[in-house]
Design a protein around this motif. Sequence first.
Motif, PDB file in Angstrom:
ATOM      1  N   ARG A 139       0.832  -1.078   0.022  1.00  0.00           N
ATOM      2  CA  ARG A 139       0.109   0.148  -0.249  1.00  0.00           C
ATOM      3  C   ARG A 139       0.890   1.054   0.071  1.00  0.00           C
ATOM      4  NH1 ARG A 139      -4.378  -0.547   4.475  1.00  0.00           N
ATOM      5  NH2 ARG A 139      -5.190   1.345   3.367  1.00  0.00           N
ATOM      6  N   GLY A 140       0.446   2.271  -0.925  1.00  0.00           N
ATOM      7  CA  GLY A 140       1.500   3.392  -0.961  1.00  0.00           C
ATOM      8  C   GLY A 140       0.872   4.413   0.452  1.00  0.00           C
ATOM      9  N   LYS A 141       1.892   5.233   0.766  1.00  0.00           N
ATOM     10  CA  LYS A 141       1.456   6.072   1.925  1.00  0.00           C
ATOM     11  C   LYS A 141       0.337   7.219   1.470  1.00  0.00           C
ATOM     12  CE  LYS A 141       6.048   5.863   3.830  1.00  0.00           C
ATOM     13  NZ  LYS A 141       7.170   6.718   4.076  1.00  0.00           N
ATOM     14  N   SER A 142      -0.534   7.414   2.283  1.00  0.00           N
ATOM     15  CA  SER A 142      -1.788   8.168   1.738  1.00  0.00           C
ATOM     16  C   SER A 142      -1.288   9.557   2.695  1.00  0.00           C
ATOM     17  CB  SER A 142      -2.898   7.482   2.652  1.00  0.00           C
ATOM     18  OG  SER A 142      -2.857   7.575   4.038  1.00  0.00           O
ATOM     19  N   GLY A 143      -1.764  10.539   1.884  1.00  0.00           N
ATOM     20  CA  GLY A 143      -1.571  11.784   2.293  1.00  0.00           C
ATOM     21  C   GLY A 143      -1.739  12.905   0.978  1.00  0.00           C
ATOM     22  N   PHE A 144      -1.414  14.057   1.270  1.00  0.00           N
ATOM     23  CA  PHE A 144      -1.532  14.853   0.076  1.00  0.00           C
ATOM     24  C   PHE A 144       0.055  15.222  -0.347  1.00  0.00           C
ATOM     25  CE2 PHE A 144      -5.054  16.135   2.767  1.00  0.00           C
ATOM     26  CZ  PHE A 144      -6.094  15.879   1.709  1.00  0.00           C
ATOM     27  N   THR A 145       0.126  15.489  -1.639  1.00  0.00           N
ATOM     28  CA  THR A 145       1.401  15.742  -2.170  1.00  0.00           C
ATOM     29  C   THR A 145       1.628  17.640  -2.132  1.00  0.00           C
ATOM     30  OG1 THR A 145       0.409  16.181  -4.684  1.00  0.00           O
ATOM     31  CG2 THR A 145       1.193  14.154  -3.785  1.00  0.00           C
TER      32      THR A 145
END
Length: 126
Positions: A3-9
Amino acid sequence: MARGKSGFTLIELLVVMAVIATLLTIAVPRYFQHLDRAREASLRESLAVMRDAIDKFHGDTGRYPETLEELVSKRYLRKIPPDPITESSDTWVAVAPPDEPGQRKLWDVRSGAEGHGANGSDYATW
């Protein structure tokens, strides 16, 4: 399954901040313009109320009051309203009757505020 890290770029955050800044540049000047118009409306209303009290005092007693405080003490006004432009009740300018210049009587009242309203006229002439 990774799973990729969730969050905003960073790009997404910059875009949101740019949108918020754009909205603020539209809203803030309108807000301050609205405040100025509200102060001017309040000034006009305060002047109208005090002038009405002066006229009623003259109609009842046959003379003009000497000060705004006399209108308060005789219960024509509850209290001297603050000038909404200067935010002080001490800046009102008393105007003597035109037929009795130099007399200590209150025929009219004007604002002691400097500057002019949205219509271009000085506050002191309202």
